[in-house]
Design an enzyme around this catalytic site. Structure first.
Site, PDB file in Angstrom:
ATOM      1  N   ASP A 141       0.909  -1.150  -0.048  1.00  0.00           N
ATOM      2  CA  ASP A 141       0.055  -0.114  -0.099  1.00  0.00           C
ATOM      3  C   ASP A 141       1.033   1.235   0.067  1.00  0.00           C
ATOM      4  O   ASP A 141       0.683   2.207   0.608  1.00  0.00           O
ATOM      5  CB  ASP A 141      -0.928   0.013   1.227  1.00  0.00           C
ATOM      6  CG  ASP A 141      -2.093   1.093   1.082  1.00  0.00           C
ATOM      7  OD1 ASP A 141      -2.405   1.623   2.311  1.00  0.00           O
ATOM      8  OD2 ASP A 141      -2.275   1.606   0.030  1.00  0.00           O
ATOM      9  N   LYS A 144       3.006   2.445  -6.123  1.00  0.00           N
ATOM     10  CA  LYS A 144       2.683   1.614  -7.068  1.00  0.00           C
ATOM     11  C   LYS A 144       3.524   1.397  -7.794  1.00  0.00           C
ATOM     12  O   LYS A 144       3.829   0.085  -8.118  1.00  0.00           O
ATOM     13  CB  LYS A 144       1.254   2.005  -7.933  1.00  0.00           C
ATOM     14  CG  LYS A 144       1.853   3.453  -8.790  1.00  0.00           C
ATOM     15  CD  LYS A 144       0.536   4.145  -9.376  1.00  0.00           C
ATOM     16  CE  LYS A 144       1.224   5.512 -10.171  1.00  0.00           C
ATOM     17  NZ  LYS A 144       0.315   5.834 -11.116  1.00  0.00           N
ATOM     18  N   ASP A 169      -3.082  -3.142  -2.517  1.00  0.00           N
ATOM     19  CA  ASP A 169      -4.182  -1.928  -2.466  1.00  0.00           C
ATOM     20  C   ASP A 169      -4.087  -1.190  -3.765  1.00  0.00           C
ATOM     21  O   ASP A 169      -3.070  -1.205  -4.497  1.00  0.00           O
ATOM     22  CB  ASP A 169      -4.193  -0.842  -1.409  1.00  0.00           C
ATOM     23  CG  ASP A 169      -5.331  -0.018  -1.374  1.00  0.00           C
ATOM     24  OD1 ASP A 169      -4.985   0.928  -0.602  1.00  0.00           O
ATOM     25  OD2 ASP A 169      -6.433  -0.555  -1.627  1.00  0.00           O
ATOM     26  N   ASN A 170      -5.212  -0.583  -4.224  1.00  0.00           N
ATOM     27  CA  ASN A 170      -5.078   0.488  -5.336  1.00  0.00           C
ATOM     28  C   ASN A 170      -4.560  -0.051  -6.656  1.00  0.00           C
ATOM     29  O   ASN A 170      -4.118   0.720  -7.557  1.00  0.00           O
ATOM     30  CB  ASN A 170      -4.371   1.708  -5.053  1.00  0.00           C
ATOM     31  CG  ASN A 170      -4.354   2.256  -3.518  1.00  0.00           C
ATOM     32  OD1 ASN A 170      -3.642   2.009  -2.801  1.00  0.00           O
ATOM     33  ND2 ASN A 170      -5.718   2.835  -3.396  1.00  0.00           N
ATOM     34  N   GLU A 199     -11.275   4.455  -1.321  1.00  0.00           N
ATOM     35  CA  GLU A 199     -11.704   4.995   0.075  1.00  0.00           C
ATOM     36  C   GLU A 199     -12.623   6.155  -0.107  1.00  0.00           C
ATOM     37  O   GLU A 199     -12.241   7.139  -0.619  1.00  0.00           O
ATOM     38  CB  GLU A 199     -10.318   5.023   1.118  1.00  0.00           C
ATOM     39  CG  GLU A 199      -9.285   5.940   0.532  1.00  0.00           C
ATOM     40  CD  GLU A 199      -8.375   5.023  -0.293  1.00  0.00           C
ATOM     41  OE1 GLU A 199      -8.714   4.157  -0.773  1.00  0.00           O
ATOM     42  OE2 GLU A 199      -7.192   5.583  -0.460  1.00  0.00           O
TER      43      GLU A 199
END
Ligand code: 7JD
Ligand code: MG
Length: 214
Positions: A141, A144, A169-170, A199
């Site tokens: 997280d 990237k 995540d993401n 989120e």
């Protein structure tokens, strides 16, 4: 100079949460970020998926890359079995300082080791510095562009064992397309996408769960 977003988040926790009650810390942050000021916590929608995957894995030694203010650190640490440990890596000292206080407010400081620095530098040192054999669970997280290199680093440093679970995540927003290609095309991983929302928004995002096959 004024306060920062992380400092305002910490104030909201100190005002609205109960010391030693992790769930109240999670709820205070979610309420603040949904109604007052957005922040890049994994949040309550994706947080429920994180909770369920974490509970299923029940890791002895977990790693989080990207602490930010400690929201997901608290989500993970509150579900760990007695004696299990979470290591969390944060590059930004200001974020780390707030995270330490939020983790302590939740009463989870004995389960969490926060390490300041860059994941690329720290991962190769974790075995020797902390006596870690493997990570059973890794939550990606952070940035990237570090997802693929850090995953390769974990493999090359022998920090993953057969059955270790990576949860990223993401993968949709902001997006980690190279990471998705890497884990979905590699014979060494069994991957699955959990669709959710960015989120505190209605924008699509999701978590990618990848089991290391050894
Ligand atoms: O940089 C990020 N690191 C870790 N998690 C993130 C996260 O959950 C969301 C975002 C993000 C998403 C949309 C946007 F418009 C601006 C930032 C960034 C990070
Ligand atoms: Mg995130």
């Amino acid at each position: 100079t004024g306060s920062s977003r992380p400092q305002r988040m910490l104030k909201a926790v100190q005002k609205n949460a109960t010391k030693g009650d992790p769930q109240s810390v999670i709820s205070a942050i979610d309420h603040y970020c949904r109604h007052k000021e957005w922040a890049m916590n994994v949040g309550d929608d994706k947080g429920l998926i994180l909770d369920s995957v974490l509970t299923e894995v029940n890791p002895s030694t977990a790693l989080e890359l990207g602490t930010y203010c400690g929201y997901s650190t608290v989500r993970i640490a509150r579900l760990l079995s007695p004696g299990s440990k979470l290591f969390t890596v944060e590059f930004n000292p200001a974020f780390a300082e707030v995270a330490r206080q939020i983790i302590a407010y939740a009463g989870l400081q004995d389960k969490v080791t926060l390490v300041e620095g860059s994941s690329g530098d720290l991962i190769p040192k974790m075995k020797e510095q902390f006596g870690i054999k493997y990570f059973d669970f890794v939550f990606l997280d952070h940035w990237k562009d570090r997802y693929v290199p850090d995953t390769k680093l974990l493999e090359d440093c022998g920090l993953l064992k057969k059955g270790s679970v990576l949860l990223a995540d993401n993968v949709i927003c902001p997006g980690a397309p190279e990471y998705l290609k890497y884990v979905r095309n590699s014979p060494r991983y069994e991957s699955r996408y959990y669709k959710s929302n960015l989120e505190y928004t209605k924008v699509e995002d999701g978590l990618e769960k990848s089991v290391f096959l050894g």
